[in-house]
Design an enzyme around this catalytic site. Structure first.
Site, short mmCIF file in Angstrom:
data_model
loop_
_atom_site.label_atom_id
_atom_site.label_comp_id
_atom_site.label_asym_id
_atom_site.label_seq_id
_atom_site.Cartn_x
_atom_site.Cartn_y
_atom_site.Cartn_z
N HIS A 80 0.85 -1.19 0.00
CA HIS A 80 0.00 0.00 0.00
C HIS A 80 0.89 1.25 0.00
O HIS A 80 1.79 1.36 0.83
CB HIS A 80 -0.87 0.04 1.25
CG HIS A 80 -1.96 -1.00 1.27
ND1 HIS A 80 -2.97 -1.00 2.18
CD2 HIS A 80 -2.18 -2.06 0.46
CE1 HIS A 80 -3.78 -2.02 1.95
NE2 HIS A 80 -3.32 -2.69 0.91
N TYR A 392 4.82 6.33 10.24
CA TYR A 392 3.97 5.16 9.92
C TYR A 392 4.76 4.12 9.12
O TYR A 392 4.66 2.92 9.40
CB TYR A 392 2.72 5.61 9.15
CG TYR A 392 1.62 4.57 9.16
CD1 TYR A 392 0.53 4.68 10.02
CD2 TYR A 392 1.66 3.46 8.32
CE1 TYR A 392 -0.47 3.72 10.05
CE2 TYR A 392 0.68 2.49 8.34
CZ TYR A 392 -0.39 2.63 9.21
OH TYR A 392 -1.38 1.67 9.24
C1 DHB Z 1 -4.42 -3.39 11.39
C2 DHB Z 1 -4.17 -3.24 12.73
C3 DHB Z 1 -3.75 -2.02 13.20
O1 DHB Z 1 -3.47 -1.87 14.51
C4 DHB Z 1 -3.60 -0.94 12.37
O2 DHB Z 1 -3.20 0.25 12.87
C5 DHB Z 1 -3.84 -1.09 11.03
C6 DHB Z 1 -4.25 -2.33 10.52
C7 DHB Z 1 -4.86 -4.71 10.88
O3 DHB Z 1 -5.07 -5.61 11.70
O4 DHB Z 1 -5.01 -4.87 9.67
#
Ligand code: DHB
Ligand code: FAD
Length: 400
Positions: A80, A392
């Protein structure tokens, strides 16, 4: 005399816990020619089937690929280039590739664990499931040992080092004398109700939404399985959440004015998790080294826990390799400081994402408007978006 059979063995590194941290450490040590034994409390099916993380940083993907366990990840993982933040009925995209020159990969933690267990079996090195009454000894006196029961036998592993990779509720951290370490902790007044739905994801990228009714997150596991989360009380009972109520709430919190909404489908699995920030300092005591959730946990909003666990064991495996290859102890000495620096930055980011996107119980309108203003500012400032993007996708791994 007791009738119980005994088994004694010796290894270089005794690893407690076969989650992502323990299994990856075992594999990295194997690649460096270092012997290990992994001891896990649950059975194999439980370890594989536990639905947890889904977002891998590029650094985590690189570690898997470079360690030769990334083939399926490269084939099936979904890359992504950004995420959406939704508020006031609008979705706004943050472009990670443009802002931070990197992407993330969605690949379930259970798939990571499955690949690592297969790799462990291929090495022929020991991995014990269903180990009962796991206990540590001697790590402060230079004679570390791991003791457990399995197959009606008492097992004893003598080792040079113990890696405590047994998660937040494990035995390793509490085995450290209380005067030798300190906990820093914050509990949050909410949890996440998570579901896996048997339906194709309706967006190619994740959607994090702040709504008057609380936070919701749209994610996925494959082209045919959607993963979704709702903010709820930390001790929320699933009995209060029949499937229709879950979908109504998800659609209310996630749907946007352009008509986008998650596809509705059969719910395959539901669970509730509380949220907490926790850091143990230092992450070691004598010849015991903690890694992953055993040392630190974060609220899941920043998608950092699994990535931090992998970053820890990369640093630990390098330090152990330097010890065995060159008798160097300096990297073991700096292990905790190096990992904690990254862990605290991840804590800061996860706390910030969580505070910005969740509604405090009681629904203070000042806070809600301040949070909306924060999101509005974020989307209007390339500098602010870049800061989110670089955290991130994962800060660079510290070298020393
Ligand atoms: C997922 C879990 C998370 O804590 C997050 O921030 C984004 C995605 C997931 O389980 O896909
Ligand atoms: P664990 O996965 O907890 O593994 C520890 C292992 O030790 C377990 O197998 C356990 O059975 C075993 N064990 C425990 N006690 C003992 C004992 N006494 N003896 C022997 N073995 C023992 N992170 C991300 O990076 N991205 C995400 O998107 C993300 N989303 C998440 C969503 C949810 C809902 C949750 C709950 C977590 C999420 N996380 C995420 C966090 C991530 O799942 C954890 O940080 C990760 O599992 C840590 O790995 P670990 O190996 O340190 O610990």
């Amino acid at each position: 005399m007791s009738d119980t059979a005994h088994s004694s063995m010796r290894t270089q590194v005794g690893i407690v816990g076969a989650g992502p941290a323990g299994l990856m450490l075992g594999h990295l040590l194997h690649l460096a020619g270092i012997d290990s034994v992994i001891v896990e409390k649950h059975n194999r099916e439980h370890v594989i089937e536990r639905v947890r993380a889904g977002v891998l940083e590029q650094g985590t993907v690189d570690v898997m690929v470079n360690a030769g366990v990334g083939d399926r990840l490269l084939r099936e993982g979904m890359r992504h280039g950004g995420i959406y933040l939704a508020f006031l009925g609008q979705r706004h995209r943050i472009d990670f590739e443009d802002l931070a020159g990197a992407s993330i990969t969605v690949y379930g933690q259970n798939e990571v664990v499955k690949d690592l267990i297969a790799a462990r079996y291929a090495t022929g090195r020991p991995l014990y499931f269903e180990a009962r009454d796991v206990r540590l000894s001697g790590f402060e006196d230079g004679q570390p040992g791991i003791h457990f029961r399995s197959d009606e036998k008492e097992h004893e592993i003598a080792c040079d080092f113990i890696a405590g990779c047994d998660g937040f509720h494990g035995v390793c951290r509490p085995s450290m004398p209380s005067e030798k370490w300190r906990a820093y902790e914050r509990e949050y007044p909410f949890g996440w109700l998570g579901i896996l739905a048997n339906v194709a994801p309706s967006s190619g990228e994740l959607v994090y939404s702040l709504h008057q009714r609380g936070f919701a997150l749209f994610s996925m596991r494959s082209p045919s399985v959607t993963r979704l989360y709702l903010q709820c009380a930390p001790d929320e009972s699933l009995d209060a959440w029949p499937d229709d109520r879950i979908w109504d709430e998800l659609l209310a919190r996630l749907g946007t004015a352009d008509g986008w909404r998650p596809n509705r489908g059969g719910i395959l699995q539901k669970n509730v998790t509380g949220m907490r920030s926790f850091v143990a300092e230092p992450m070691c005591c004598g010849r015991l080294f903690l890694a992953g959730d055993a040392a630190h946990i974060l609220p899941p909003t920043g998608a950092k826990g699994l990535n931090l666990a992998i970053a820890d064991v990369v640093i630990l495996s390098r330090a152990l390799a330097a010890f065995y290859q060159d008798r160097r102890e300096d990297l073991l000495d700096s292990y905790s400081v190096l990992c904690l620096r990254r862990a605290w930055r991840a804590q800061r980011f996860s706390w910030w994402m969580t505070s910005m996107l969740h509604r405090a119980p009681g629904g203070d309108e000042f806070d809600y408007r301040r949070q909306i203003a924060e999101l509005d500012y974020l989307m209007s400032s390339r500098a602010a978006m870049t800061s989110l993007a670089e955290n991130y996708v994962g800060l660079p791994t510290e070298q020393r």
